[in-house]
Write a protein that holds these residues in place. Structure first.
Motif, PDB file in Angstrom:
ATOM      1  N   ASP A 111       0.818  -1.214   0.000  1.00  0.00           N
ATOM      2  CA  ASP A 111       0.000   0.000   0.000  1.00  0.00           C
ATOM      3  C   ASP A 111       0.850   1.262   0.000  1.00  0.00           C
ATOM      4  N   ALA A 112       2.086   1.152   0.485  1.00  0.00           N
ATOM      5  CA  ALA A 112       2.963   2.320   0.606  1.00  0.00           C
ATOM      6  C   ALA A 112       4.394   1.919   0.275  1.00  0.00           C
ATOM      7  N   LEU A 113       5.097   2.832  -0.357  1.00  0.00           N
ATOM      8  CA  LEU A 113       6.516   2.651  -0.663  1.00  0.00           C
ATOM      9  C   LEU A 113       7.291   3.753   0.033  1.00  0.00           C
ATOM     10  N   GLN A 114       8.279   3.374   0.824  1.00  0.00           N
ATOM     11  CA  GLN A 114       9.157   4.364   1.433  1.00  0.00           C
ATOM     12  C   GLN A 114      10.479   4.305   0.678  1.00  0.00           C
ATOM     13  N   SER A 115      10.646   5.263  -0.252  1.00  0.00           N
ATOM     14  CA  SER A 115      11.806   5.278  -1.146  1.00  0.00           C
ATOM     15  C   SER A 115      12.905   6.156  -0.572  1.00  0.00           C
ATOM     16  N   MET A 116      14.133   5.852  -0.978  1.00  0.00           N
ATOM     17  CA  MET A 116      15.269   6.679  -0.627  1.00  0.00           C
ATOM     18  C   MET A 116      15.560   7.642  -1.768  1.00  0.00           C
ATOM     19  N   PHE A 117      16.317   8.703  -1.478  1.00  0.00           N
ATOM     20  CA  PHE A 117      16.610   9.728  -2.481  1.00  0.00           C
ATOM     21  C   PHE A 117      17.395   9.186  -3.667  1.00  0.00           C
ATOM     22  N   ASN A 118      18.057   8.037  -3.489  1.00  0.00           N
ATOM     23  CA  ASN A 118      18.858   7.471  -4.572  1.00  0.00           C
ATOM     24  C   ASN A 118      18.164   6.304  -5.255  1.00  0.00           C
ATOM     25  N   PHE A 119      16.870   6.108  -4.963  1.00  0.00           N
ATOM     26  CA  PHE A 119      16.127   5.001  -5.563  1.00  0.00           C
ATOM     27  C   PHE A 119      15.148   5.545  -6.595  1.00  0.00           C
ATOM     28  N   MET A 164       5.454   2.344 -10.581  1.00  0.00           N
ATOM     29  CA  MET A 164       4.196   2.777  -9.966  1.00  0.00           C
ATOM     30  C   MET A 164       3.005   2.062 -10.585  1.00  0.00           C
ATOM     31  N   GLU A 165       3.042   1.832 -11.873  1.00  0.00           N
ATOM     32  CA  GLU A 165       1.940   1.129 -12.542  1.00  0.00           C
ATOM     33  C   GLU A 165       1.842  -0.311 -12.053  1.00  0.00           C
ATOM     34  N   ALA A 166       2.974  -0.887 -11.648  1.00  0.00           N
ATOM     35  CA  ALA A 166       2.961  -2.245 -11.094  1.00  0.00           C
ATOM     36  C   ALA A 166       2.386  -2.280  -9.688  1.00  0.00           C
ATOM     37  N   GLY A 167       2.352  -1.131  -9.032  1.00  0.00           N
ATOM     38  CA  GLY A 167       1.827  -1.063  -7.674  1.00  0.00           C
ATOM     39  C   GLY A 167       0.318  -0.915  -7.661  1.00  0.00           C
ATOM     40  N   ARG A 168      -0.374  -1.998  -7.890  1.00  0.00           N
ATOM     41  CA  ARG A 168      -1.832  -1.920  -8.056  1.00  0.00           C
ATOM     42  C   ARG A 168      -2.543  -1.468  -6.783  1.00  0.00           C
ATOM     43  N   LYS A 169      -1.908  -1.635  -5.624  1.00  0.00           N
ATOM     44  CA  LYS A 169      -2.495  -1.179  -4.359  1.00  0.00           C
ATOM     45  C   LYS A 169      -1.821   0.104  -3.843  1.00  0.00           C
ATOM     46  N   LEU A 170      -0.807   0.566  -4.551  1.00  0.00           N
ATOM     47  CA  LEU A 170       0.045   1.643  -4.056  1.00  0.00           C
ATOM     48  C   LEU A 170      -0.708   2.970  -3.972  1.00  0.00           C
ATOM     49  N   LYS A 171      -0.676   3.589  -2.777  1.00  0.00           N
ATOM     50  CA  LYS A 171      -1.377   4.854  -2.555  1.00  0.00           C
ATOM     51  C   LYS A 171      -0.443   6.009  -2.209  1.00  0.00           C
ATOM     52  N   ILE A 172       0.736   5.697  -1.674  1.00  0.00           N
ATOM     53  CA  ILE A 172       1.636   6.759  -1.236  1.00  0.00           C
ATOM     54  C   ILE A 172       3.090   6.334  -1.416  1.00  0.00           C
ATOM     55  N   ILE A 173       3.914   7.296  -1.862  1.00  0.00           N
ATOM     56  CA  ILE A 173       5.369   7.143  -1.906  1.00  0.00           C
ATOM     57  C   ILE A 173       5.932   8.178  -0.946  1.00  0.00           C
ATOM     58  N   SER A 174       6.508   7.714   0.146  1.00  0.00           N
ATOM     59  CA  SER A 174       7.074   8.603   1.159  1.00  0.00           C
ATOM     60  C   SER A 174       8.582   8.646   0.951  1.00  0.00           C
ATOM     61  N   ASN A 175       9.059   9.752   0.366  1.00  0.00           N
ATOM     62  CA  ASN A 175      10.466   9.843  -0.025  1.00  0.00           C
ATOM     63  C   ASN A 175      11.324  10.332   1.128  1.00  0.00           C
ATOM     64  N   TYR A 176      12.440   9.666   1.323  1.00  0.00           N
ATOM     65  CA  TYR A 176      13.363   9.958   2.422  1.00  0.00           C
ATOM     66  C   TYR A 176      14.365  11.008   1.934  1.00  0.00           C
ATOM     67  N   ALA A 177      13.905  12.247   1.804  1.00  0.00           N
ATOM     68  CA  ALA A 177      14.733  13.347   1.300  1.00  0.00           C
ATOM     69  C   ALA A 177      13.857  14.578   1.174  1.00  0.00           C
ATOM     70  N   VAL A 178      14.507  15.736   1.083  1.00  0.00           N
ATOM     71  CA  VAL A 178      13.748  16.939   0.724  1.00  0.00           C
ATOM     72  C   VAL A 178      13.546  16.978  -0.783  1.00  0.00           C
ATOM     73  N   GLY A 179      14.537  16.552  -1.545  1.00  0.00           N
ATOM     74  CA  GLY A 179      14.414  16.512  -3.000  1.00  0.00           C
ATOM     75  C   GLY A 179      13.613  15.295  -3.434  1.00  0.00           C
ATOM     76  N   PHE A 180      13.076  15.363  -4.639  1.00  0.00           N
ATOM     77  CA  PHE A 180      12.274  14.252  -5.141  1.00  0.00           C
ATOM     78  C   PHE A 180      12.503  14.030  -6.637  1.00  0.00           C
ATOM     79  N   ASP A 181      13.699  14.417  -7.110  1.00  0.00           N
ATOM     80  CA  ASP A 181      14.004  14.230  -8.523  1.00  0.00           C
ATOM     81  C   ASP A 181      14.187  12.757  -8.881  1.00  0.00           C
ATOM     82  N   ASN A 182      14.213  11.862  -7.896  1.00  0.00           N
ATOM     83  CA  ASN A 182      14.262  10.420  -8.159  1.00  0.00           C
ATOM     84  C   ASN A 182      12.891   9.842  -8.492  1.00  0.00           C
ATOM     85  N   ILE A 183      11.832  10.653  -8.363  1.00  0.00           N
ATOM     86  CA  ILE A 183      10.462  10.178  -8.557  1.00  0.00           C
ATOM     87  C   ILE A 183       9.831  10.875  -9.753  1.00  0.00           C
ATOM     88  N   ASP A 184       9.127  10.118 -10.574  1.00  0.00           N
ATOM     89  CA  ASP A 184       8.345  10.690 -11.668  1.00  0.00           C
ATOM     90  C   ASP A 184       7.036  11.203 -11.058  1.00  0.00           C
TER      91      ASP A 184
END
Length: 322
Positions: free
Chosen positions: A48-56, A63-83
């Motif tokens: 249901d949730a992904l806790q990603s790191m700034f280098n992931f 995200m399309e594979a995450g059929r239940k995914l509702k939130i990505i909580s990024n471990y950083a102030v920046g988020f250029d690792n995420i579309d």
């Protein structure tokens, strides 16, 4: 049934204690530093949730594979690792940790500034080699901070925290920002707004503290470096690609600027090899938030972002999903 949370990196655990009490949390196996992209891709459909790191990298296919995914909580102030555009389209909330990184990153910028201006790292290295340092009244001269001018590019939370520290050192503050700050904030830091070219020409130290966007990519390149004083120091604790590393190497070789302190690099975790050979360059491996306290505070915030998203409460939104 408990919500399931996938954490991409094996971090210090104290900050995750409440998250682990409430939800089913999966960390990489003991002895493993992190999950690979392929592993996360194969697992994400059950979470249901992904806790990603700034280098992931979190891209659209993941995200399309995450059929239940509702939130990505990024471990950083920046988020250029995420579309983020894809996340918004898929109605997945993206969050970050903007406040925990502020003070330690400002500490790191000040440390680099001091290390380069007073030649601390250079002379420490040379003293360890017998006969490599001559001591005399006019030997090993650096530059004083007191009375000098600090130019801050990106006067957000970290830029303002650095300004506060450098005002205490007796430095004058000028800044450039996407939007000019309110007059009361300028007064608080005794800071003067300037166009970028003017800032570069008057500053004794230029600190890059802007986010990485298409507009700020290579905000410091050959032309900008040519505008700086030959004694000026460039400090980057933000994102590596803000500085054109090849242009910086050329400027250092020509003596266009006086030195550099870099905590981040353009092409990943390590600097371009030529940077290793300059005595007037201090290099650190992205230490801006590398303290025990900060790591636990960031873990607590990414956990709170997930808990509050599902249970109601304040989260630090990157996008609006409607």
């Amino acid at each position: 049934m408990k919500k399931r949370v996938l954490v991409t990196y094996n971090m210090l655990r104290p900050g995750y204690s409440e998250l682990e009490e409430k939800y089913d949390v999966t960390f990489p196996p003991e002895g493993r530093e992190s999950f690979t992209y392929g592993e996360v891709l194969s697992m994400i459909g059950e979470y249901d949730a992904l806790q990603s790191m700034f280098n992931f990298k979190v891209d659209a296919p993941l995200m399309e594979a995450g059929r239940k995914l509702k939130i990505i909580s990024n471990y950083a102030v920046g988020f250029d690792n995420i579309d983020v555009e894809a996340a918004t389209r898929l109605k997945i909330q993206v969050t970050n940790t903007p406040h925990q990184v502020t003070e330690p990153t400002a500490d790191q910028a000040l440390g680099l500034l001091l290390a380069v201006s007073r030649r601390i790292s250079e002379l420490d290295r040379r003293l360890r080699i017998p006969g490599n340092v001559h001591v005399g009244l006019l030997e090993n001269l650096g530059h004083s901070l007191y009375g000098s001018t600090l130019g801050i590019i990106g006067m957000g939370r970290i830029g303002q925290a650095l300004a506060r520290r450098c005002r205490a050192c007796g430095m004058k503050i000028v800044y450039n920002n996407r939007n000019r700050l309110p007059s009361e904030t300028e007064t608080l830091y005794e800071a003067r707004y300037m166009p970028l070219d003017e800032l570069l020409s008057v500053s004794d130290v230029v600190s890059v503290n802007a986010p990485l966007t298409p507009e700020t990519y290579h905000i410091i390149s050959e032309r900008e470096l040519s505008l700086m004083k030959p004694t000026a120091i460039l400090v980057n604790t933000a994102r590596g690609p803000l500085v054109d590393e090849n242009a910086l190497i050329a400027a250092l070789q020509k003596g266009t600027i006086g030195g550099a302190g870099l905590d981040v690099f353009e092409n990943g975790d390590y600097p371009t090899e030529e940077l290793l050979h300059f005595d007037n360059v201090v290099l650190n491996p992205h230490l801006g938030t590398q303290t025990v306290e900060t790591r636990n505070e960031m873990a607590k915030q990414v956990s709170d972002n997930i808990i509050n998203f599902f249970e109601g409460g304040k989260i630090y939104k990157v996008n609006n999903i409607g």
